[in-house]
Motif scaffolding. Structure first.
Motif, PDB file in Angstrom:
ATOM      1  N   LEU A 225       0.842  -1.208   0.000  1.00 46.36           N
ATOM      2  CA  LEU A 225       0.000   0.000   0.000  1.00 46.36           C
ATOM      3  C   LEU A 225       0.874   1.254   0.000  1.00 46.36           C
ATOM      4  CD1 LEU A 225      -2.804  -1.025   2.555  1.00 46.36           C
ATOM      5  CD2 LEU A 225      -3.160  -0.392   0.163  1.00 46.36           C
TER       6      LEU A 225
ATOM      7  N   HIS B 288       2.305   2.655  -3.353  1.00 51.33           N
ATOM      8  CA  HIS B 288       1.442   3.250  -4.376  1.00 51.33           C
ATOM      9  C   HIS B 288       2.055   4.482  -5.053  1.00 51.33           C
ATOM     10  CE1 HIS B 288      -2.398   1.006  -3.225  1.00 51.33           C
ATOM     11  NE2 HIS B 288      -2.304   0.909  -4.518  1.00 51.33           N
TER      12      HIS B 288
ATOM     13  N   THR C 237      -3.010  -4.823  -4.692  1.00 50.40           N
ATOM     14  CA  THR C 237      -3.138  -3.406  -4.299  1.00 50.40           C
ATOM     15  C   THR C 237      -2.479  -2.523  -5.352  1.00 50.40           C
ATOM     16  OG1 THR C 237      -1.152  -3.643  -2.922  1.00 50.40           O
ATOM     17  CG2 THR C 237      -3.291  -3.773  -1.806  1.00 50.40           C
ATOM     18  N   LYS C 238      -1.141  -2.485  -5.297  1.00 49.10           N
ATOM     19  CA  LYS C 238      -0.407  -1.563  -6.181  1.00 49.10           C
ATOM     20  C   LYS C 238      -0.529  -1.973  -7.646  1.00 49.10           C
ATOM     21  CE  LYS C 238       3.898  -4.085  -5.341  1.00 49.10           C
ATOM     22  NZ  LYS C 238       5.354  -4.022  -5.338  1.00 49.10           N
TER      23      LYS C 238
ATOM     24  N   THR D 223      -3.735  -0.243  -9.033  1.00 54.91           N
ATOM     25  CA  THR D 223      -3.631   1.188  -9.373  1.00 54.91           C
ATOM     26  C   THR D 223      -2.713   1.394 -10.575  1.00 54.91           C
ATOM     27  OG1 THR D 223      -2.106   1.318  -7.534  1.00 54.91           O
ATOM     28  CG2 THR D 223      -4.241   2.282  -7.189  1.00 54.91           C
TER      29      THR D 223
ATOM     30  N   ALA E 125      -1.422  10.688  -3.818  1.00 53.46           N
ATOM     31  CA  ALA E 125      -1.480   9.356  -3.186  1.00 53.46           C
ATOM     32  C   ALA E 125      -0.714   9.370  -1.864  1.00 53.46           C
ATOM     33  CB  ALA E 125      -0.920   8.304  -4.133  1.00 53.46           C
TER      34      ALA E 125
ATOM     35  N   ILE F 164      -7.174   3.313  -3.673  1.00 53.19           N
ATOM     36  CA  ILE F 164      -6.210   3.169  -2.571  1.00 53.19           C
ATOM     37  C   ILE F 164      -6.942   3.274  -1.237  1.00 53.19           C
ATOM     38  CG2 ILE F 164      -4.128   4.141  -1.508  1.00 53.19           C
ATOM     39  CD1 ILE F 164      -3.397   5.277  -4.305  1.00 53.19           C
TER      40      ILE F 164
END
Ligand code: M6R
Length: 364
Positions: free
Chosen positions: A13, A16, A156-157, A160, A199, A334
């Motif tokens: 996270l 990001h 997660t990443k 994005t 972010a 996020i």
């Protein structure tokens, strides 16, 4: 290793901002504010139709991409999960484009759909995080997400990064097709260039998200609502919550609530709203008002424009940094991932290795 973080998910996270920056740098020239994609063996200007397919979170990224491709590039875009597409028999136009999205590049259903699209005479463009993967070898062209290895089973990443690539693809396609003017294209690329900073700001809102997590962690069922490009982010939030906290969550297009799920609403079913400012904000807000009138506890992700308007509706508000509505889904993604993580911490689950799940689903 985990670099001092408690879980890979927490580490990922926090990656990001850098992952967004690295991914964009491949395709976006900050000096000219232009998107420059690698050379493609087909012409974006004349593609008649896109058929987008993927699984899980990658599919939700594709749903956001569909909004962008349709609105910015005015290009008809179909979207379906790969396990369905591979057994559908959609009529596909000569020279159409199959758009595949996958972190691993090895997902069995996505790979089968890729082969089916090739067989149906489509060009195949894949958005992939692993350039040596099977899907990379079998695609006509690859757009790379530069997310680095993703260890946590919950994505997660990579998600994005997929959104960033799809945003650039939409800008490049809009420019090629003449549906996106130079000035607006410049504004969109500027909004993207600004994203890593926004972010980083979002990551500092952890305490607000922890407060929201306290409410969610006590629930048995949670409803996620969003409209437009925020709807796939609601889907992503609900999936992430299910995966790592084992709380039942469902996402609905906010306008669909009164066609059924509103029957579920009471104080024990919190409603998580993805409500960025923009064209659809007022519509979402009125759906939230309807849920509140039936006793729901509303937990809202919005921005500085939306927050004052939700003060009397939402019990808790996380004020996501204000950005061009075009890139808002990326920040909200996020935010919902952070919420799922905080809930999982409260539940004490195995965040990085949820039960029954595999990182890469290589069997049908
Ligand atoms: O490697 P892929 O991107 O093809 O994987 C697709 C899905 O299996 C994946 O996104 C899955 O839904 C994640 N566990 C979501 O967190």
């Amino acid at each position: 290793g985990k670099d001092g973080y408690r879980h890979y998910m927490e580490k990922e996270l926090h990656e990001h901002p850098s992952v967004i920056g690295q991914t964009l740098r491949r395709m976006l020239d900050p000096a000219t504010r232009q998107v420059v994609l690698p050379e493609l063996p087909f012409d974006l200007a004349t593609i008649p139709r896109i058929t987008m397919t993927a699984c899980g979170s990658a599919y939700y990224a594709g749903l956001v991409g569909r909004h962008w491709l349709e609105s910015i590039a005015r290009l008809p875009t179909d979207a379906d999960v790969a396990s369905e597409l591979r057994y559908r028999e959609p009529p596909l136009p000569e020279g159409g484009l199959g758009l595949l999205i996958s972190q691993s590049g090895e997902t069995a259903d996505t790979l089968a759909a890729l082969r089916g699209l090739h067989g149906a005479g489509q060009h195949v463009l894949s958005v992939l995080n692993v350039p040596e993967s099977t899907m990379a070898r079998e695609s006509d062209a690859v757009l790379e997400t530069v997310a680095g290895p993703e260890i946590c089973v919950a994505s997660t990443k990579a998600f994005t990064a997929q959104l960033c690539v799809l945003a650039c693809l939409a800008i490049a396609t809009g420019t090629a097709r003449g549906t996106l003017g130079e000035e607006r294209a410049g504004a969109l690329t500027a909004a993207l260039t600004d994203l890593p900073g926004r972010a980083s700001e979002l990551l500092t809102l952890r305490e607000d998200i922890q407060a929201m997590a306290q409410v969610v962690a006590e629930a048995r069922d949670v409803l996620y609502l969003g409209r437009g490009a925020a709807f796939p982010i609601a889907l992503e939030g609900a999936l992430k919550l299910k995966e790592i906290s084992y709380i039942h969550a469902e996402a609905y297009a906010a306008g669909e609530m009164k066609h059924g799920p509103i029957a579920l609403i009471d104080r024990t079913v919190p409603v998580v709203a993805i409500a960025p400012g923009g064209r659809l904000f007022e519509k979402t807000a009125s759906n939230l008002q309807e849920a509140k009138a039936r006793g729901a506890r509303i937990l809202a992700f919005t921005d500085a424009d939306g927050a004052p308007k939700l003060l009397n509706i939402a019990e808790q508000i996380v004020v996501v940094p204000t950005v061009d509505p075009f890139v808002a889904p990326i920040l909200h993604a996020i935010a919902v991932q952070m919420l799922a993580y905080e809930v999982a911490l409260l539940k004490g689950t195995d965040v990085d290795q949820p039960r029954n799940l595999a990182k890469s689903v290589t069997v049908e």
